[in-house]
Design a protein around this motif. Structure first.
Motif, PDB file in Angstrom:
ATOM      1  N   LYS A 192       0.859  46.337  70.224  1.00 43.57           N
ATOM      2  CA  LYS A 192       1.303  45.886  71.546  1.00 43.57           C
ATOM      3  C   LYS A 192       0.535  44.642  71.978  1.00 43.57           C
ATOM      4  CE  LYS A 192       1.886  47.690  76.265  1.00 43.57           C
ATOM      5  NZ  LYS A 192       1.650  48.866  77.148  1.00 43.57           N
ATOM      6  N   LEU A 193      -0.770  44.637  71.735  1.00 45.21           N
ATOM      7  CA  LEU A 193      -1.607  43.499  72.091  1.00 45.21           C
ATOM      8  C   LEU A 193      -1.192  42.243  71.322  1.00 45.21           C
ATOM      9  CD1 LEU A 193      -4.109  42.300  73.491  1.00 45.21           C
ATOM     10  CD2 LEU A 193      -5.494  43.206  71.612  1.00 45.21           C
ATOM     11  N   LYS A 194      -0.938  42.383  70.042  1.00 44.08           N
ATOM     12  CA  LYS A 194      -0.535  41.240  69.225  1.00 44.08           C
ATOM     13  C   LYS A 194       0.761  40.624  69.745  1.00 44.08           C
ATOM     14  CE  LYS A 194       0.690  39.900  64.502  1.00 44.08           C
ATOM     15  NZ  LYS A 194       0.889  40.361  63.090  1.00 44.08           N
ATOM     16  N   LYS A 195       1.691  41.472  70.144  1.00 37.06           N
ATOM     17  CA  LYS A 195       2.971  40.976  70.654  1.00 37.06           C
ATOM     18  C   LYS A 195       2.783  40.192  71.946  1.00 37.06           C
ATOM     19  CE  LYS A 195       7.648  42.562  71.806  1.00 37.06           C
ATOM     20  NZ  LYS A 195       8.546  43.749  71.921  1.00 37.06           N
ATOM     21  N   ILE A 196       1.902  40.675  72.825  1.00 31.30           N
ATOM     22  CA  ILE A 196       1.651  39.989  74.099  1.00 31.30           C
ATOM     23  C   ILE A 196       0.975  38.634  73.859  1.00 31.30           C
ATOM     24  CG2 ILE A 196       0.352  40.099  76.267  1.00 31.30           C
ATOM     25  CD1 ILE A 196       0.660  43.157  76.119  1.00 31.30           C
ATOM     26  N   LEU A 197       0.075  38.572  72.897  1.00 32.89           N
ATOM     27  CA  LEU A 197      -0.673  37.334  72.630  1.00 32.89           C
ATOM     28  C   LEU A 197       0.222  36.218  72.102  1.00 32.89           C
ATOM     29  CD1 LEU A 197      -3.884  38.875  71.028  1.00 32.89           C
ATOM     30  CD2 LEU A 197      -3.702  37.784  73.273  1.00 32.89           C
ATOM     31  N   GLY A 198       1.269  36.566  71.379  1.00 31.55           N
ATOM     32  CA  GLY A 198       2.217  35.560  70.890  1.00 31.55           C
ATOM     33  C   GLY A 198       1.568  34.501  70.018  1.00 31.55           C
ATOM     34  N   ILE A 199       1.809  33.234  70.339  1.00 29.33           N
ATOM     35  CA  ILE A 199       1.326  32.133  69.503  1.00 29.33           C
ATOM     36  C   ILE A 199      -0.195  31.964  69.583  1.00 29.33           C
ATOM     37  CG2 ILE A 199       3.500  30.871  69.623  1.00 29.33           C
ATOM     38  CD1 ILE A 199       2.170  29.014  71.675  1.00 29.33           C
ATOM     39  N   LEU A 224     -13.606  53.795  66.572  1.00 27.82           N
ATOM     40  CA  LEU A 224     -12.429  53.068  66.091  1.00 27.82           C
ATOM     41  C   LEU A 224     -12.328  51.731  66.817  1.00 27.82           C
ATOM     42  CD1 LEU A 224      -9.798  55.970  66.175  1.00 27.82           C
ATOM     43  CD2 LEU A 224     -11.266  55.281  64.262  1.00 27.82           C
ATOM     44  N   SER A 225     -12.064  50.675  66.075  1.00 24.79           N
ATOM     45  CA  SER A 225     -11.901  49.369  66.719  1.00 24.79           C
ATOM     46  C   SER A 225     -10.890  48.519  65.965  1.00 24.79           C
ATOM     47  CB  SER A 225     -13.243  48.629  66.804  1.00 24.79           C
ATOM     48  OG  SER A 225     -13.691  48.238  65.521  1.00 24.79           O
ATOM     49  N   ARG A 226     -10.250  47.614  66.693  1.00 23.80           N
ATOM     50  CA  ARG A 226      -9.350  46.623  66.127  1.00 23.80           C
ATOM     51  C   ARG A 226      -9.687  45.287  66.787  1.00 23.80           C
ATOM     52  NH1 ARG A 226      -8.854  50.364  63.430  1.00 23.80           N
ATOM     53  NH2 ARG A 226      -6.993  51.390  62.573  1.00 23.80           N
ATOM     54  N   SER A 227      -9.919  44.270  65.968  1.00 20.44           N
ATOM     55  CA  SER A 227     -10.302  42.957  66.488  1.00 20.44           C
ATOM     56  C   SER A 227      -9.293  41.908  66.069  1.00 20.44           C
ATOM     57  CB  SER A 227     -11.690  42.554  65.979  1.00 20.44           C
ATOM     58  OG  SER A 227     -12.675  43.429  66.460  1.00 20.44           O
ATOM     59  N   CYS A 228      -9.250  40.828  66.841  1.00 17.95           N
ATOM     60  CA  CYS A 228      -8.395  39.697  66.470  1.00 17.95           C
ATOM     61  C   CYS A 228      -8.968  38.416  67.054  1.00 17.95           C
ATOM     62  CB  CYS A 228      -6.960  39.907  66.947  1.00 17.95           C
ATOM     63  SG  CYS A 228      -6.769  39.935  68.739  1.00 17.95           S
ATOM     64  N   ILE A 229      -8.585  37.298  66.446  1.00 15.43           N
ATOM     65  CA  ILE A 229      -9.005  35.978  66.908  1.00 15.43           C
ATOM     66  C   ILE A 229      -7.863  35.342  67.679  1.00 15.43           C
ATOM     67  CG2 ILE A 229      -9.533  33.621  66.149  1.00 15.43           C
ATOM     68  CD1 ILE A 229     -11.194  34.792  63.930  1.00 15.43           C
ATOM     69  N   VAL A 230      -8.211  34.795  68.835  1.00 12.23           N
ATOM     70  CA  VAL A 230      -7.236  34.146  69.723  1.00 12.23           C
ATOM     71  C   VAL A 230      -7.705  32.724  69.972  1.00 12.23           C
ATOM     72  CG1 VAL A 230      -6.168  34.217  72.005  1.00 12.23           C
ATOM     73  CG2 VAL A 230      -6.728  36.347  70.826  1.00 12.23           C
ATOM     74  N   THR A 231      -6.782  31.776  69.976  1.00 20.16           N
ATOM     75  CA  THR A 231      -7.146  30.388  70.233  1.00 20.16           C
ATOM     76  C   THR A 231      -6.086  29.709  71.090  1.00 20.16           C
ATOM     77  OG1 THR A 231      -7.886  28.329  69.169  1.00 20.16           O
ATOM     78  CG2 THR A 231      -6.003  29.448  68.185  1.00 20.16           C
ATOM     79  N   GLY A 232      -6.474  28.557  71.669  1.00 20.13           N
ATOM     80  CA  GLY A 232      -5.526  27.793  72.468  1.00 20.13           C
ATOM     81  C   GLY A 232      -5.379  28.273  73.893  1.00 20.13           C
ATOM     82  N   ILE A 233      -6.347  29.074  74.372  1.00 15.65           N
ATOM     83  CA  ILE A 233      -6.275  29.597  75.729  1.00 15.65           C
ATOM     84  C   ILE A 233      -7.693  29.871  76.219  1.00 15.65           C
ATOM     85  CG2 ILE A 233      -6.033  31.989  74.935  1.00 15.65           C
ATOM     86  CD1 ILE A 233      -4.148  32.475  77.317  1.00 15.65           C
TER      87      ILE A 233
END
Length: 409
Positions: A239-246, A178-187
């Motif tokens: 939970k991870l999405k909430k911590i990442l914010g903008i 099982l996996s969940r991925s996301c893209i993060v930018t600006g950091i």
């Protein structure tokens, strides 16, 4: 079940080709619930192949070999496997029939060297290669499996999807990955790791958070083994999405240009680009996505200032007073390309890719990016580095993500 992938060929070791087979196989096998224990690359030497197999059998249940199975003298994998499994070659009529049918379809004569491909190890189970002359060879030893495949990528992929993975799933019990991925930018990666330190410490046992940096963004992958933990991974992903914010851009494994395309199509929007320093690379990334004609209208590649002035109608006085790499110039580029190509959205970039051209005020790597959506423009300055090729790719990714965040908000 643990898997080791062994890619064989001197051409890999000397850097003549890039080993894309192992990456593809790892991804497919992981999604099917198999755990990749190791990936090994070795040359076309019998002793090295035998040593690699011995080591691999000591730590994995399944060995997948690619390469070294052609008809020429440097292709020694088949003979080495005979030596390892204490067996001999025998002529296989079914393999010859398969080879003959392939040559008939290609309308080319069959030579004696290719006919030798019909010799296979006695102790192996033969799986016919639908697209090539080298058969797939399946060996079993002490409840473990070794499979030898061609190194030609499209032959290997077809064999894996149609035959090998289904057989492995039938033979071995596997735990779902099982996996969940996301893209993060600006950091930056280090700043992101600091921000997520407490989250990582509080992750339940068995969970893993991986940081996968790319040019212009970071992909995070949260993973755990076992379908019974589905509700847990969903909870941790929220939970991870909430911590990442903008900093959070989008979830999933897709590339930024694919996500942008989906967003534009869903909103019934069109896009154009005005590119200077990237020389059309943003347009290339957008149009690589199938169906891009639904939302992409075109581009004006204004590498020279004269093109900016004549085709994009950027004010010459603005270029002279502010410089071509400036907020004012890219905003005019974004606005005017959208008007000329009649699009709802646009991307404009101007920068100094290097290695020359930088100044004290605007060093190599300075880039201005403007994105437009429904007449609103956001323009930002970035410093993307000092390596020209990487700068172009990073600029293109950042520009696409900047527009994507506008559409999201």
């Amino acid at each position: 079940m643990k898997v080791e992938i062994i890619t064989i060929g001197d051409e890999i070791l000397i850097g003549q080709i890039v080993d894309t087979n192992a990456a593809w196989m790892s991804r497919e096998l992981t999604q099917c619930g198999f755990e990749i224990e190791a990936i090994t690359s070795i040359g076309d030497r019998s002793a090295d192949i035998i040593k690699a197999i011995d080591i691999a059998f000591g730590r994995a249940d399944i060995l997948l070999l690619t390469g070294g199975v052609g008809p020429t003298n440097d292709d020694i994998t088949k003979h080495t496997l005979c030596q390892y499994f204490h067996t001999a070659l025998e002529f296989n009529d079914e393999v010859l029939k398969n080879i003959e049918s392939i040559f008939i379809k290609r309308n080319i004569p069959l030579n004696q060297l290719t006919k030798k491909q019909a010799y296979v190890p006695v102790s192996s189970t033969v799986i016919q290669n639908k697209f090539g002359t080298a058969p797939i060879l399946w060996f079993e030893k002490d409840n473990k499996v070794l499979v030898s495949m061609p190194g030609v990528p499209f032959e290997m992929k077809a064999s894996m999807q149609d035959d090998i993975i289904p057989r492995l799933k039938n033979k071995f019990q596997v735990s779902e990955y099982l996996s969940r991925s996301c893209i993060v930018t600006g950091i930056s990666e280090s700043a992101l790791a600091t921000q997520l330190a407490e989250f990582e410490l509080q992750l339940p046992a068995g969970f893993n958070l991986a940081y996968l940096p790319s040019l212009g963004y970071i992909r995070l992958r949260l993973s755990v083994w076992g379908e019974e933990r589905l509700s847990e991974i969903k909870q941790q992903a929220r939970k991870l999405k909430k911590i990442l914010g903008i900093c959070f851009v989008s979830k999933g494994e897709k590339m930024p240009e694919e996500i942008l395309g989906e967003k534009l199509r869903k909103k019934h929007l069109t896009v154009s680009t005005a590119e200077s320093c990237t020389g059309g690379y943003i347009s290339h990334k957008i149009t690589v996505v199938p169906g891009a004609s639904d939302y992409y209208e075109g581009s004006i590649v204004s590498y020279d200032n004269l093109i900016k002035e004549e085709l994009l109608e950027v004010d010459k006085k603005t270029i002279e007073s502010q410089g071509v790499v400036s907020r004012e110039v890219v905003e005019q580029m974004a606005s005017n390309v959208a008007k000329k190509l009649h699009t709802d959205c646009s991307i404009a970039v101007s920068g100094i890719m290097g290695p020359d051209g930088g100044t004290k005020d605007k060093p190599v790597g300075t880039v201005w990016i403007a994105t437009l959506y429904n007449s609103e423009i956001i323009s930002r300055e970035y410093n993307v580095g000092r390596s020209r090729r990487e700068n172009i790719t990073r600029t293109a990714n950042i520009a696409i993500l900047q527009l994507l965040k506008m559409l999201k908000n």
